[in-house]
Design an enzyme around this catalytic site. Sequence first.
Site, PDB file in Angstrom:
ATOM      1  N   VAL A   1      24.406 -13.837 -24.418  1.00  0.00           N
ATOM      2  CA  VAL A   1      25.095 -12.585 -24.797  1.00  0.00           C
ATOM      3  C   VAL A   1      26.179 -12.173 -24.041  1.00  0.00           C
ATOM      4  O   VAL A   1      26.822 -11.148 -24.275  1.00  0.00           O
ATOM      5  CB  VAL A   1      23.787 -11.526 -24.971  1.00  0.00           C
ATOM      6  CG1 VAL A   1      22.918 -11.809 -26.053  1.00  0.00           C
ATOM      7  CG2 VAL A   1      23.200 -11.198 -23.632  1.00  0.00           C
TER       8      VAL A   1
ATOM      9  N   ASN B   1      18.200  -6.623 -27.921  1.00  0.00           N
ATOM     10  CA  ASN B   1      17.004  -6.774 -27.097  1.00  0.00           C
ATOM     11  C   ASN B   1      17.419  -7.365 -25.617  1.00  0.00           C
ATOM     12  O   ASN B   1      16.615  -7.051 -24.776  1.00  0.00           O
ATOM     13  CB  ASN B   1      15.852  -7.401 -27.641  1.00  0.00           C
ATOM     14  CG  ASN B   1      14.775  -7.786 -26.803  1.00  0.00           C
ATOM     15  OD1 ASN B   1      14.122  -6.856 -26.603  1.00  0.00           O
ATOM     16  ND2 ASN B   1      14.628  -9.144 -26.847  1.00  0.00           N
TER      17      ASN B   1
ATOM     18  N   TYR C   1      20.433  -1.521 -12.624  1.00  0.00           N
ATOM     19  CA  TYR C   1      19.916  -1.471 -14.079  1.00  0.00           C
ATOM     20  C   TYR C   1      19.978  -0.266 -14.465  1.00  0.00           C
ATOM     21  O   TYR C   1      20.176  -0.123 -15.910  1.00  0.00           O
ATOM     22  CB  TYR C   1      18.282  -1.959 -13.559  1.00  0.00           C
ATOM     23  CG  TYR C   1      17.604  -2.221 -14.722  1.00  0.00           C
ATOM     24  CD1 TYR C   1      17.767  -3.251 -15.538  1.00  0.00           C
ATOM     25  CD2 TYR C   1      16.404  -1.066 -14.961  1.00  0.00           C
ATOM     26  CE1 TYR C   1      16.986  -3.322 -16.653  1.00  0.00           C
ATOM     27  CE2 TYR C   1      15.769  -1.286 -16.320  1.00  0.00           C
ATOM     28  CZ  TYR C   1      15.889  -2.245 -17.072  1.00  0.00           C
ATOM     29  OH  TYR C   1      15.226  -2.465 -17.934  1.00  0.00           O
TER      30      TYR C   1
ATOM     31  N   LYS D   1      21.631   0.516 -18.266  1.00  0.00           N
ATOM     32  CA  LYS D   1      20.801   1.158 -19.542  1.00  0.00           C
ATOM     33  C   LYS D   1      21.227   2.419 -19.924  1.00  0.00           C
ATOM     34  O   LYS D   1      21.160   2.867 -21.240  1.00  0.00           O
ATOM     35  CB  LYS D   1      19.170   1.195 -19.148  1.00  0.00           C
ATOM     36  CG  LYS D   1      18.565  -0.109 -19.092  1.00  0.00           C
ATOM     37  CD  LYS D   1      18.855  -1.190 -20.234  1.00  0.00           C
ATOM     38  CE  LYS D   1      18.026  -2.437 -20.390  1.00  0.00           C
ATOM     39  NZ  LYS D   1      18.378  -3.278 -21.537  1.00  0.00           N
TER      40      LYS D   1
END
Length: 253
Positions: free
Chosen positions: A63, A89, A155, A159
């Site tokens: 990805v 996902n 992280y 997100k």
Amino acid sequence: MRLEGKVAVVTGASSGMGKEIVKLYVAEGAKVVAFARREERLVALGEEVKDYAGEYAYYAGDVSKREDTEGAIDYAVEKFGKIDILVNNAGVMDDMSPIAQATDEKYEQVFAINVYGPMATMRKACQVFLAQGNGGSIINISSVGSMHQAAGPIYGASKAALNAMSRNTAYVYEKEGIRCNVIAPGGFATEIGTSMGRPNMDGYQKYAAVIGLAANNQGDPKEIANACLFLGSDEAKFISGVVLPVDGGWMSF
């Protein structure tokens, strides 16, 4: 069957939440392209769902690479004639390093997978949705770490960026019928923890209390699949721009 006639692409499909999403989507009548790096697992997943109501195909790729993200969407259209649902996902953790110890290498790795990957698939899917002229549904798997101290700053930032892209996409393409929603999982029994390698102990100790609380209330990946089923179905046709925590109450800790 709640997804009969729909075509979906699911990234990070070879394990954990992605695998459960694929299984439920195929069981509910969707035609699904499972997109992940580990081809042997994608082949095995195909065996698991071969007798389900829908249809299954896979696309092996990374990805973080544009040629693979675009290739997966193109393959779905070539294989099944259209695309209706995109589920982003695939994701990776940082190593919980506090910002003073964060490295360029970890930043680049995490953002390549957690931000660029979804951006590239969303861009390509929206181009297809607009050409088709009948809308579409994007579901991005984020994390409570985008809103809570559940992991390191890299992280969490990745997100949070995904949340922002999702809300913007929902707003910009509302009149074209393209919905974009986010699921923010809490603690789940998946392989994502292994992606961080050895955690930075300075950071880990800072998060230990909340991690310990969440570890005692870990969810089954099927819970995320159920949320994806609802958001991908016509039952959610008036829902867009939402960040939905599926966290067993983590946000209340």
